[in-house]
Write an enzyme that holds these catalytic residues in place. Sequence first.
Site, PDB file in Angstrom:
ATOM      1  N   LYS A 150       0.810  -1.219   0.000  1.00  0.00           N
ATOM      2  CA  LYS A 150       0.000   0.000   0.000  1.00  0.00           C
ATOM      3  C   LYS A 150       0.847   1.276   0.000  1.00  0.00           C
ATOM      4  CE  LYS A 150      -3.649  -0.348  -0.426  1.00  0.00           C
ATOM      5  NZ  LYS A 150      -4.302  -0.575  -1.754  1.00  0.00           N
ATOM      6  N   HIS A 183       6.713  -7.371  -2.345  1.00  0.00           N
ATOM      7  CA  HIS A 183       6.631  -6.621  -1.087  1.00  0.00           C
ATOM      8  C   HIS A 183       7.647  -7.172  -0.085  1.00  0.00           C
ATOM      9  CE1 HIS A 183       3.197  -4.361  -2.326  1.00  0.00           C
ATOM     10  NE2 HIS A 183       2.315  -5.324  -2.218  1.00  0.00           N
ATOM     11  N   SER A 235      -3.918   3.394   4.698  1.00  0.00           N
ATOM     12  CA  SER A 235      -4.218   2.686   3.461  1.00  0.00           C
ATOM     13  C   SER A 235      -4.249   1.167   3.698  1.00  0.00           C
ATOM     14  CB  SER A 235      -3.172   3.045   2.405  1.00  0.00           C
ATOM     15  OG  SER A 235      -3.518   2.478   1.170  1.00  0.00           O
TER      16      SER A 235
END
Length: 291
Positions: free
Chosen positions: A45, A105, A135
């Site tokens: 995010k 990620h 987020s």
Amino acid sequence: MDAPIRPELVDFHGISMTKIFTENWENIQNFQARPDDILIATYAKAGTTWVSQILDLLYFGQTERHKTLPIYERVPFLELHIPSYMSGTEQADNLPTSPRLIKTHLPYQLVPKSFWEQNCRVVYVARNAKDNMVSYYHFNRMNQGQPAAGDWNSFFQKFMEGKMVFGPWYDHVNGWWKKKQTYPKIHYMFYEDMIEDTGREIDKLCSFLGLSPSAEEKRMVVGGTQFDNMKKNEMANYSTIPMMDFKISPFMRKGKVGDWKNHFTVAQNEEFDEDYKQKMKDPTLQFRTTI
């Protein structure tokens, strides 16, 4: 209809993870990078889809692919593994494009070693912790494939403790920042800079990649990656994935800097700032929480 069972966090090499990111681990670690691969690395995010779309347009332009293939097929998510559906490593191996754009990620220490051995370029995007937390909270509310968000107060505590998929935000942004000191092929971008002046940041990105788009091409990239355009674009906004419940929250929610002010209480903000000072000791890595 029963609500789907949400995954639990597991400790994996000292990092909180869920099984969809660890079950294919041998194939992830043995993944064979190619010298022209570009790895898009971020904490979750932090602007991953935005930068993926920018890079895809820079390299391949507005082609039929953009109208027919969702972004997650054009830019595979390396560690994602949903049995009988898709594994990121297979998707990446089967990508027809060159260069291959691949997203992750993972904290830098878990990235497959072939990316370093092949001297691949890495584009890392970092977002200030407060907006990143907000987020992530809304993402976990709407994505059945993530651990349940719980209420805002408990999520706030979990984020500070680093009990998030992919581990603590602090370790992630600091780890990649330090890696950049010894591995120069990392272009470290800030979400806030991109919001402030997308064109300027695309210029810096092109300079890192050795690309020189025409003024017309650059306009097309900036236009095609504006938040509102991407939010409406079914090939970029993840609305084609059933496990994401857009009735709870869209995948692309606001794309703003400073939305944390609508979530943090005064007390939370003070507590957060105190904790942040303890964890963010490197004066060379600075974030903006407003622009």
